[in-house]
Scaffold this active site. Structure first.
Site, PDB file in Angstrom:
ATOM      1  N   ASN A   7     -17.248  10.571 -10.154  1.00 38.82           N
ATOM      2  CA  ASN A   7     -16.219  10.147 -11.091  1.00 38.82           C
ATOM      3  C   ASN A   7     -16.276   8.626 -11.163  1.00 38.82           C
ATOM      4  O   ASN A   7     -15.821   7.943 -10.251  1.00 38.82           O
ATOM      5  CB  ASN A   7     -14.848  10.627 -10.594  1.00 38.82           C
ATOM      6  N   LYS A   9     -14.660   6.784 -13.093  1.00 38.07           N
ATOM      7  CA  LYS A   9     -13.367   6.249 -13.556  1.00 38.07           C
ATOM      8  C   LYS A   9     -13.627   5.222 -14.655  1.00 38.07           C
ATOM      9  O   LYS A   9     -14.584   5.366 -15.411  1.00 38.07           O
ATOM     10  CB  LYS A   9     -12.573   5.670 -12.386  1.00 38.07           C
ATOM     11  N   HIS A  90      -6.743  14.882 -12.881  1.00 39.67           N
ATOM     12  CA  HIS A  90      -6.923  13.888 -11.816  1.00 39.67           C
ATOM     13  C   HIS A  90      -5.577  13.244 -11.484  1.00 39.67           C
ATOM     14  O   HIS A  90      -4.746  13.032 -12.369  1.00 39.67           O
ATOM     15  CB  HIS A  90      -7.941  12.825 -12.260  1.00 39.67           C
ATOM     16  N   GLU A  92      -4.775  10.330 -10.956  1.00 36.16           N
ATOM     17  CA  GLU A  92      -4.502   9.095 -11.708  1.00 36.16           C
ATOM     18  C   GLU A  92      -3.981   9.443 -13.108  1.00 36.16           C
ATOM     19  O   GLU A  92      -3.095   8.756 -13.629  1.00 36.16           O
ATOM     20  CB  GLU A  92      -5.766   8.230 -11.772  1.00 36.16           C
ATOM     21  N   GLU A 157      -8.082  17.175  -3.958  1.00 39.01           N
ATOM     22  CA  GLU A 157      -8.123  15.740  -3.684  1.00 39.01           C
ATOM     23  C   GLU A 157      -6.748  15.277  -3.203  1.00 39.01           C
ATOM     24  O   GLU A 157      -5.889  14.918  -4.031  1.00 39.01           O
ATOM     25  CB  GLU A 157      -8.480  14.964  -4.950  1.00 39.01           C
ATOM     26  N   GLY A 163      -9.634   6.841  -2.335  1.00 36.95           N
ATOM     27  CA  GLY A 163      -9.847   5.394  -2.292  1.00 36.95           C
ATOM     28  C   GLY A 163      -9.250   4.712  -1.075  1.00 36.95           C
ATOM     29  O   GLY A 163      -9.124   3.485  -1.048  1.00 36.95           O
ATOM     30  N   SER A 195     -12.414   9.758  -0.561  1.00 38.11           N
ATOM     31  CA  SER A 195     -13.155   8.918   0.404  1.00 38.11           C
ATOM     32  C   SER A 195     -14.422   9.579   0.937  1.00 38.11           C
ATOM     33  O   SER A 195     -14.785   9.382   2.101  1.00 38.11           O
ATOM     34  CB  SER A 195     -12.235   8.490   1.553  1.00 38.11           C
ATOM     35  N   GLY A 216     -15.496   9.406  -5.940  1.00 35.91           N
ATOM     36  CA  GLY A 216     -15.096   8.291  -6.792  1.00 35.91           C
ATOM     37  C   GLY A 216     -15.897   7.047  -6.442  1.00 35.91           C
ATOM     38  O   GLY A 216     -17.051   6.889  -6.846  1.00 35.91           O
ATOM     39  N   GLY A 217     -15.288   6.171  -5.654  1.00 35.29           N
ATOM     40  CA  GLY A 217     -15.881   4.858  -5.338  1.00 35.29           C
ATOM     41  C   GLY A 217     -17.354   4.900  -4.964  1.00 35.29           C
ATOM     42  O   GLY A 217     -18.170   4.138  -5.505  1.00 35.29           O
TER      43      GLY A 217
HETATM   44  C1  PEP Z   1     -11.445  10.333  -6.992  1.00 35.12           C
HETATM   45  O1  PEP Z   1     -10.732   9.494  -7.503  1.00 35.12           O
HETATM   46  O2  PEP Z   1     -11.693  11.406  -7.590  1.00 35.12           O
HETATM   47  C2  PEP Z   1     -11.982  10.078  -5.660  1.00 35.12           C
HETATM   48  C3  PEP Z   1     -12.340  11.098  -4.932  1.00 35.12           C
HETATM   49  O3  PEP Z   1     -12.061   8.762  -5.289  1.00 35.12           O
HETATM   50  P1  PEP Z   1     -12.705   8.179  -3.931  1.00 35.12           P
HETATM   51  O4  PEP Z   1     -13.971   8.920  -3.653  1.00 35.12           O
HETATM   52  O5  PEP Z   1     -12.949   6.733  -4.232  1.00 35.12           O
HETATM   53  O6  PEP Z   1     -11.704   8.379  -2.848  1.00 35.12           O
END
Ligand code: PEP
Length: 231
Positions: A7, A9, A90, A92, A157, A163, A195, A216-217
């Site tokens: 993702n 983002k 999601h 967010e 999640e 994050g 994470s 994500g990140g």
């Molecule tokens: C996400 O936002 O879907 C996510 C899993 O972020 P991160 O891996 O950065 O925690």
């Protein structure tokens, strides 16, 4: 075969995405799904989609019939440009755009009607977990889906793990995955997100009831994400 989803983002630009795909080693037996900002979808589908790498949208309108919905992109439009997957729900989007379980279910139904697979994100806040109410909370989030008979992909999640560098224990992840699956009689896939990186991905992907990860990140680094996809 597991699902390894990225993702991005609201990150990247044309050059970044081109470099990312040229640096990403696609040598994996898993299915890789890359969630990109909407404006890059069409070009990326054309250039980078393969049988085991699919481009995904990160959200979609809950309206499927053309009309006065300024700024929205419909499931049919995603279909039109060849998108096969879409992330919905999601945390967010729930948080910043007030999306709720009802509208997320509507999005799922519209996407299904045009044959786009959803990755339905669910997850509790720290407050909910500290109150030991996480199982009920997740049951509420998936309640509407219980009538569906198709193979749904959920991404569990926990918001407190997104994050933050915090990852739930194996027992916590397995408990939630089994809990989600227990609501359905058909095959359900549960990805874990929060994470995930190349240091913890093998352990997570080896969990019995986990069918993939949503990253994500760490997905923004093509080498790092390739390591996750190959773990
Ligand atoms: C996400 O936002 O879907 C996510 C899993 O972020 P991160 O891996 O950065 O925690």
């Amino acid at each position: 075969m597991k699902i390894i989803a990225a993702n991005f983002k609201m990150n990247g630009n044309t050059q970044f995405i081109r470099n990312w795909f040229s640096n990403f080693n696609t040598d994996t037996e898993n299915l890789v799904v890359v969630g990109l900002p909407a404006i890059y979808l069409e070009n990326s589908v054309r250039n980078f989609n393969t049988s085991n790498l699919k481009i995904a949208a990160q959200n979609v309108s809950k309206f499927n019939i053309p009309g006065a919905y300024t700024g929205q992109i419909s499931p049919a439009m995603l279909k039109d440009v060849g998108v096969e997957f879409c992330i919905i729900g999601h945390s967010e989007a729930r948080d910043y755009f007030s999306e709720d379980n009802e509208s997320i279910y509507e999005k799922y139904s519209c996407l299904k009607s045009v044959n786009i697979k959803s990755i339905v994100c669910i997850g509790e806040s720290l407050e909910v977990r500290e109150a030991k109410n996480q199982l009920n909370f997740i049951s509420d989030q998936i309640e509407k889906f219980k009538t569906m008979e198709d193979e749904i992909i959920f991404a569990y999640e926990p918001i407190w793990a997104i994050g933050t560098g915090l990852v739930p224990t194996q027992d916590q992840i397995e408990e939630m995955s089994c809990h989600i699956k227990s609501h359905f009689s058909q095959k359900i896939s549960v990805l874990y997100g929060g994470s995930v990186n190349s240091n913890n991905s093998s352990e997570i992907l080896n969990m019995k009831n986990i069918d993939g990860v949503l990253v994500g990140g760490a997905s923004l680094n093509a080498e790092e994400f390739a390591n996750i996809a190959q773990s």
